[in-house]
Design a protein around this motif. Sequence first.
Motif, PDB file in Angstrom:
ATOM      1  N   ASP A  15       3.431  35.850  -4.613  1.00 39.68           N
ATOM      2  CA  ASP A  15       4.485  35.063  -5.250  1.00 39.68           C
ATOM      3  C   ASP A  15       3.960  34.136  -6.325  1.00 39.68           C
ATOM      4  O   ASP A  15       4.711  33.647  -7.171  1.00 39.68           O
ATOM      5  N   LEU A  16       2.663  33.886  -6.249  1.00 39.64           N
ATOM      6  CA  LEU A  16       2.097  32.856  -7.106  1.00 39.64           C
ATOM      7  C   LEU A  16       1.642  33.442  -8.438  1.00 39.64           C
ATOM      8  O   LEU A  16       0.920  34.437  -8.471  1.00 39.64           O
ATOM      9  N   THR A  17       2.112  32.876  -9.532  1.00 38.07           N
ATOM     10  CA  THR A  17       1.670  33.336 -10.845  1.00 38.07           C
ATOM     11  C   THR A  17       0.538  32.438 -11.315  1.00 38.07           C
ATOM     12  O   THR A  17       0.757  31.290 -11.689  1.00 38.07           O
ATOM     13  N   GLY A  36      -8.726  22.361 -18.413  1.00 39.85           N
ATOM     14  CA  GLY A  36      -7.466  22.212 -17.696  1.00 39.85           C
ATOM     15  C   GLY A  36      -7.700  21.708 -16.309  1.00 39.85           C
ATOM     16  O   GLY A  36      -8.822  21.772 -15.808  1.00 39.85           O
ATOM     17  N   PRO A  37      -6.653  21.227 -15.683  1.00 43.35           N
ATOM     18  CA  PRO A  37      -6.818  20.679 -14.335  1.00 43.35           C
ATOM     19  C   PRO A  37      -7.113  21.773 -13.320  1.00 43.35           C
ATOM     20  O   PRO A  37      -6.944  22.963 -13.596  1.00 43.35           O
ATOM     21  N   SER A  38      -7.533  21.359 -12.176  1.00 43.28           N
ATOM     22  CA  SER A  38      -7.843  22.274 -11.094  1.00 43.28           C
ATOM     23  C   SER A  38      -6.624  23.140 -10.762  1.00 43.28           C
ATOM     24  O   SER A  38      -5.512  22.641 -10.671  1.00 43.28           O
ATOM     25  N   GLY A  39      -6.854  24.437 -10.616  1.00 42.44           N
ATOM     26  CA  GLY A  39      -5.778  25.321 -10.197  1.00 42.44           C
ATOM     27  C   GLY A  39      -4.873  25.798 -11.311  1.00 42.44           C
ATOM     28  O   GLY A  39      -3.883  26.460 -11.045  1.00 42.44           O
ATOM     29  N   CYS A  40      -5.214  25.503 -12.569  1.00 46.51           N
ATOM     30  CA  CYS A  40      -4.301  25.878 -13.642  1.00 46.51           C
ATOM     31  C   CYS A  40      -4.516  27.320 -14.092  1.00 46.51           C
ATOM     32  O   CYS A  40      -3.797  27.827 -14.928  1.00 46.51           O
ATOM     33  N   GLY A  41      -5.525  27.993 -13.547  1.00 50.48           N
ATOM     34  CA  GLY A  41      -5.718  29.394 -13.885  1.00 50.48           C
ATOM     35  C   GLY A  41      -6.905  29.678 -14.799  1.00 50.48           C
ATOM     36  O   GLY A  41      -7.033  30.782 -15.320  1.00 50.48           O
ATOM     37  N   LYS A  42      -7.773  28.707 -14.968  1.00 45.96           N
ATOM     38  CA  LYS A  42      -8.922  28.911 -15.841  1.00 45.96           C
ATOM     39  C   LYS A  42      -9.834  30.019 -15.334  1.00 45.96           C
ATOM     40  O   LYS A  42     -10.173  30.959 -16.066  1.00 45.96           O
ATOM     41  N   SER A  43     -10.223  29.890 -14.088  1.00 40.83           N
ATOM     42  CA  SER A  43     -11.140  30.890 -13.538  1.00 40.83           C
ATOM     43  C   SER A  43     -10.505  32.260 -13.550  1.00 40.83           C
ATOM     44  O   SER A  43     -11.154  33.258 -13.861  1.00 40.83           O
ATOM     45  N   THR A  44      -9.247  32.320 -13.220  1.00 37.48           N
ATOM     46  CA  THR A  44      -8.563  33.609 -13.193  1.00 37.48           C
ATOM     47  C   THR A  44      -8.593  34.248 -14.583  1.00 37.48           C
ATOM     48  O   THR A  44      -8.856  35.442 -14.725  1.00 37.48           O
ATOM     49  N   PHE A  81     -21.575  32.007 -13.188  1.00 47.99           N
ATOM     50  CA  PHE A  81     -20.622  31.572 -12.172  1.00 47.99           C
ATOM     51  C   PHE A  81     -20.754  30.089 -11.857  1.00 47.99           C
ATOM     52  O   PHE A  81     -21.828  29.504 -11.972  1.00 47.99           O
ATOM     53  N   GLN A  82     -19.634  29.531 -11.446  1.00 50.83           N
ATOM     54  CA  GLN A  82     -19.612  28.130 -11.058  1.00 50.83           C
ATOM     55  C   GLN A  82     -20.659  27.854  -9.983  1.00 50.83           C
ATOM     56  O   GLN A  82     -21.362  26.864 -10.022  1.00 50.83           O
ATOM     57  N   SER A  83     -20.764  28.781  -9.052  1.00 54.43           N
ATOM     58  CA  SER A  83     -21.738  28.602  -7.968  1.00 54.43           C
ATOM     59  C   SER A  83     -23.065  29.278  -8.320  1.00 54.43           C
ATOM     60  O   SER A  83     -23.899  29.458  -7.464  1.00 54.43           O
TER      61      SER A  83
END
Lengths: 376, 376, 334, 303, 270
Positions: A15-17, A36-44, A81-83
């Motif tokens: 459901d989540l875009t 952008g803020p956390s969860g805004c879709g940058k990594s995606t 990667f971030q990690s």
Amino acid sequence: MASVTLADLTKEYGDLTAVDGLDLDVDDGELLCLLGPSGCGKSTTLRMLGGLETPTDGDVYIGDDRVTDEPPYERDTSMVFQSWALFPHKSVIENVAFGLKMDGVGEAARRERARDVLDVVEMGEFADADPEDLSGGQKQRVALARSLAIEPDVLLLDEPLSNLDKRLREQMQLELRNIHDEVETTFVHVTHDQNEAFTLADSIAIMNDGDVEQVGEPREVYDDPVSLFVEEFLGDTNLVDARVESEIDGGVVAATEFDESIEVPTAGGDVAAGDPLTISFRPEELDVSRAAADGGQSAAVASEDVTTSLEGTITDVLYRGSSVRFYVEIGETSVFFEQSVGDQSDFEVGEPVVVSWDPADLLVFSAGERVGRGGS
Amino acid sequence: MASVTLADLTKEYGDLTAVDGLDLDVDDGELLCLLGPSGCGKSTTLRMLGGLETPTDGDVYIGDDRVTDEPPYERDTSMVFQSWALFPHKSVIENVAFGLKMDGVGEAARRERARDVLDVVEMGEFADADPEDLSGGQKQRVALARSLAIEPDVLLLDEPLSNLDKRLREQMQLELRNIHDEVETTFVHVTHDQNEAFTLADSIAIMNDGDVEQVGEPREVYDDPVSLFVEEFLGDTNLVDARVESEIDGGVVAATEFDESIEVPTAGGDVAAGDPLTISFRPEELDVSRAAADGGQSAAVASEDVTTSLEGTITDVLYRGSSVRFYVEIGETSVFFEQSVGDQSDFEVGEPVVVSWDPADLLVFSAGERVGRGGS
Amino acid sequence: TGMLGDSGGPQTLRVTVWSGNYVERFEEAIRPIFESRFDAELELVSGWNSLLAKIKSAPADDPPFDVTVACEPIYYNGRSQDLFEELRYEDHIPNIDNVIQHYKDIRPYSHGAPVDGAPLSILYNTDLEEPVETWSDFTSFVVQQSNGVGVDSGFWIYPLLAAGVGTDAAPGAQELYEEQHHDALMDTIEAWPIEGWASSGTDVWQQFQNGIVDAAQWYFDQVYYDMEDHPNVEFAMPEQNAGWMNNWAVVRGTDKRQLGEEFINMLLDPEVQSKWAEDHPLFFTTSGMSYPDDLAQYLPTTAEEAEQWSIPQWEEVAPYSEQFSNKFKQMKNQ
Amino acid sequence: MMGALADESMFAWFGERIKRRDSTSVFLLAPLAAFELVFFVVPFLILVRMSFNAQPETGFYETGWTLAAYGDILASDLYQQMILFSFKLGVIATVVAVALALFYAYAAYRADGLTKSILLFSIILPLLTTLVVKTYAWRPLLAPNGVLNDLLLSAGLIGSRIQFAPSLFGTVVGQVYIVFPYAVLAIYSVLSTLDWDVVEAARDLGASRPRSFAEVVLPEVLPGVAVATVVSFAWSVGAYAAPSQLGTGSQTTFAMEIGNLMLTNFNWPVGAAFALLMLAAMLASSLAVIRLLTGSIGGVQDV
Amino acid sequence: MSEAVSRERVEDVLFRAGYWLVLAVLMLPIVVVFVTSFQQSSYLTFPPSGFTLEWYATFLGSEEWLSAVRDSVLIGVGSSLLATVLGVTGSLAVQRSDSWASRVLPPIVLLPLLIPPVVLGLTLLIYFNRIGLTNSYVNIVVAHALWATPLVFFIMQSVFARFDWNLRDAGMDLGARPGRVFYHVTLPNVRSGVVISTVVAFIVSLQEFIMALFLKSFEVQTVPVLAWTSLQSSLTPMVSVVSAFLVLASIVGVLLSAAVMNLEWLAEQL
Ligand SMILES: Nc1ncnc2c1ncn2[C@@H]1O[C@H](COP(=O)(O)OP(=O)(O)OP(=O)(O)O)[C@@H](O)[C@H]1O
Ligand SMILES: Nc1ncnc2c1ncn2[C@@H]1O[C@H](COP(=O)(O)OP(=O)(O)OP(=O)(O)O)[C@@H](O)[C@H]1O
Ligand SMILES: [Mg+2]
Ligand SMILES: [Mg+2]
């Protein structure tokens, strides 16, 4: 090195875009920061670029090739990667040589190349170390070297510096910049730290809720934000709620939380009396001085019911090492400004001050959108 | 609320001495920040305070009681963990009520109290949420509420903000401050972020290698660091190597990496000709102006082979949102200074500038120790 | 050996026998004789009681083995389910004529020849005040006061046969086959102070050793050689006794039917049986064979002696088998 | 025409799959799925079919469609008794084994160095010992004149010898001994990922050690406990070796009886029906346990 | 104050005493097995009256037992390899997929564990005969794999849950195809989990005797089957000898493979 184009890129998880019809162009050799803020879709977004995620909709182009359905191992992109995701069972040099090994480069050749790249990131002497034994900053450089070794057309960096402490982070930012200048690869660098973006980027793309809000050179974006979101995100500022009272030439008069009406520039903007506004008073644009002893100054300037300066009271002084932050209560709200500790005007709590500004420096937003853009 | 005293506290892990004969007093109701680089023993100290680790040597007093051997559940301390350590299978309110449950408080009473504390940290509406579903900042507030709920005498915070992004971190810092003012508990807050320490602390203890280097009010410590370590750790500064050439009244003349000799204050310090020094030029204390067109100014000031101003060339301009950082090459080294974007003096790369300072603002270190402390 | 497709070499006869020391002793006694008499190889597998299931589940023309040992109820079920070939005695098993008629009368031998078997025996602790020598002694005072009695828990028919022998309602163990005596039979067995339910010879010895039982029912062939290891246990062979008997069958669908029959014929050779008896304390069905001397005192050598023994006749007991089985389980479960 | 179209779109679908990245997961899933289909699902259907056959007077089955086999089982007191006993053994052995395993796994988790190695190795050792033998080895220990009785007698703790085996007690000991190592492994594998901070937080908030274990550790390792419980339960309800070697005649589990039915009584339909009924009951109770312990069925996957 | 401290002491002592007690009880049957393997008399007694190595000699001279050991090992290796391959790949597939297949499969994989081995063994016997697959090695390997696979599968689930999937992404990103990623990146990181689940699978196969009893043939019978059938007559110390032998062999095997792995590790360092 190649340009990158994302066209109407969308990614849904159930459901989540996560990314929502995003369009973005990155030029050849450019260093673009995705902010952008956390969860805004940058990594995606980055992962779709690298082929690690399949878009639900839309396309990815690298150079002129549509690569939307290409698997990651067929793309000339490489991700830091971030990690870091260093292979724990391989030595530093084996990590760096891995991509070349997968390309079928011979043992000797790939070790030589890996050594060269390690030298670029100044990690030559750690070639045979175990990644686990490295400090965060060193790991980060190895991860970078591993990606650089395969000479990708596009280098993708997913918050590679977020785990470092401030000192190390700043040092790495400079190094990244230098490496970018040296290798001439297109970089797409994800971060949620606006300072980092300003330090590094040729251009910045600010994301919100799965879409890009604004793209441009750092200074351009900072000076001329298109929306309240961008303004809020890019730095510390004082936001004051207001309501349009009347229109004047090149702007409006608005009633503010200061309990005073002020004149704000809304040139070209489409606002009518009664509209709610948000006004950004950037701390660096505020002029603050001690109030005159008789307290009459404020009234003097405030002729005609509008004003460019107000009197307030210092309520808080926050000592922050090299700078001091002062909070000033004005009417129902309070604003802050900063001074370097070198400056001599040490205000004290309870002291009355006069805060003034140039109306042209104010940024005005209505319903989240910038009003009268082109001002500043 | 109670005072805390650590006396000659030592903790060894096998061969490694994590904390090394540390002495520290924290007053009743004080908010002390324990500041230091990674691995210096901050967490270990805090854990001994909370009873989660048994000291190898030395004692811990809370109020007047020696609690060195008390198990954690008998101490009136409570810890906010770096990783938050929320109980994953319990709802937010169950997490917060946990300590009260352990104290035998009845169901109704503890839920009411938990709700109150949640309101304090503005998490009332998430009472029934699952901790996994919260964002980092929200988790942090729940962890805080969980510790506050049992009204500990001493609240221990182990880098609770390090996982948050800048914006959220600053917001939480203010909240922490407010909560501290409200609950009047003694706080010991561990961090490796100097900004955080400045924003929060009543007093700061700077740790290095298992021991405290300096304790004091933030301003005091910043203005008057006892060692090069403290000076370096507290903020960005320009460190310049020098060597004593000759003694003069109240100071020495030293040859520097600038390729020029300068006069430095070492009042009361014990240095002799030939001693190596490190001089800290804090960026906020530097005055920078455009060099006169004829370029003679530098020579003019530099009479008598010592100088308080030098000519250099801008090599780098880093745009950082609200401020701009300039790098100036002088002799063999380079120094930086910052300007708010509001200031008008926009220097450009390649431009010659004159950098000047007040010798009294310089901090001088010899063999890592401050020389002539009491200056500034 | 016996890989698929090497039909060119000597034939392999696959024979299922009982597990444990039965297979060991069979191997010792019979293999050399078989190999000297046939140009074929002998493959032995020690079947547990899954052997009928294996035949049943295999394709009708490709059984998992060629010849099998069978006792009741396996023989009965195999026969009634057509899992065995009819034996062509006239052509291939002339030795059937050596078999004492009594054994041939116990069950139809059309699909399986009676070859060997063993009596039950009574084991008892020598510390008991009186020896336990007949099946009716299980209800005696001495046994009632002892630690208890051990019986086979797997095959209810043998404890019941023993109880039948010890019950005077009908001759031998006829109580099993005549409904009017069933109550008397059940009363008898319920009077046994059963403490040990054994599923193997090992169990029985362990139960003696561990002080769980002081008397037990077990099978002569399995305990006879082990007696010397258990100095405090004595065994008795009542004259009125019961026992089990094997009928050897050729498995349906085998392509070595004739070889199988010849093998069974060999087993009915008195000479072979005499040799076999040296290795294994079983009784044998031909009149011409002879036991090693110490065995002859325990095992029947004549038809008259043989008739003193009750050997299961499944055909007769089948209608009541479920009822017995349930009663038996209930006894165990109480 | 339609068929060809359908084929084509099937093809396209496959092409798409292969091109998209989940192709790898399809390929990876295929061997296991094929294996389970060929060697489990199909034989399982044979079993199901078998249970509907009729039972003739003698031997095996007669092809047909009847529920008689199920009726027989449900009507029989004896079978009900066995089912009851199976579940009783299952519950007792599982509770004992899982409780001990939880304790032991926790001890191993907390221990370090040599002690940890010893504790972990002690779990492996019984696993390596042939099941038949290690179960049997309890007999000389638990029998009336066995080692345990000798010890208790000489210590004066008991007046006369007690028959620990064969008995229900012995059966439980043997069964617990069989499943205990597996239970420890299942719990330990989850426990080893436990975030110790959480336990410290609990203690810091005033929970004593036993309390913090109950409040924090236990809920955290529930997925492991769930797996341990299901495995222990499944194997204990269907126990074979322990009750037949350490039990008296009254310790008969349904699995032993099915063995009897299928191998001695040649009553295959009843055996099959019995197995299926018990499978349904066990599956239901296992799922209930998992749901109870982990909140959802998917929980097992997170283990 | 000291009350809490002394309570902690008592707890400590009880805790330690608790697990050492459990350990001791765990070892009891193993001690019995080892001790009886050296006993003199030909039937199992404990404590035994005399000691001898004779039974080891008998064991080493017994073709039946030796070939049972060989069969057990062959079948154990076969079924543990099969179960490992199926369990690891299956678990890997289920990990990052939410297709219906990956939701249906786990319960199906679990099911065989819940069916009594008598039933499973008989059903498989019928089935194998129907499809004409009559090689006993294959049959027993498959049967044991049905039991071992769920264990491997669920162990690997928990292992993969802790695996850093970024490593796999990094591998692919650097140009490695899925197969090579698995070999070069994933496998080295989950090696210990794979080894553990393989060992567990091997152990399950080594212990199982009821299905093996159904599926055995003339050529093939495993140690526990032989132990079980020889229990039917009389229990000689031979059964203990074989167990002790297997335990010792496994320990040696474990030590050897640890050494080998360390060598590998050493080689990696060079
Ligand atoms: N595999 C996934 N399944 C479901 N939701 C996902 C998945 N990956 C990401 N999301 C969701 O998509 C949204 C965007 O995630 P993404 O990782 O791109 O954020 P981000 O901008 O990189 O954030 P951050 O700065 O915290 O890394 C989030 O709400 C996240 O929860
Ligand atoms: N349980 C332990 N066993 C062995 N060494 C330890 C242990 N805990 C900490 N140390 C070591 O003690 C030293 C101090 O550790 P500590 O966690 O107190 O550092 P810190 O100042 O909190 O660092 P950070 O800012 O990274 O959290 C480190 O060198 C660490 O490796
Ligand atoms: Mg991200
Ligand atoms: Mg720390």
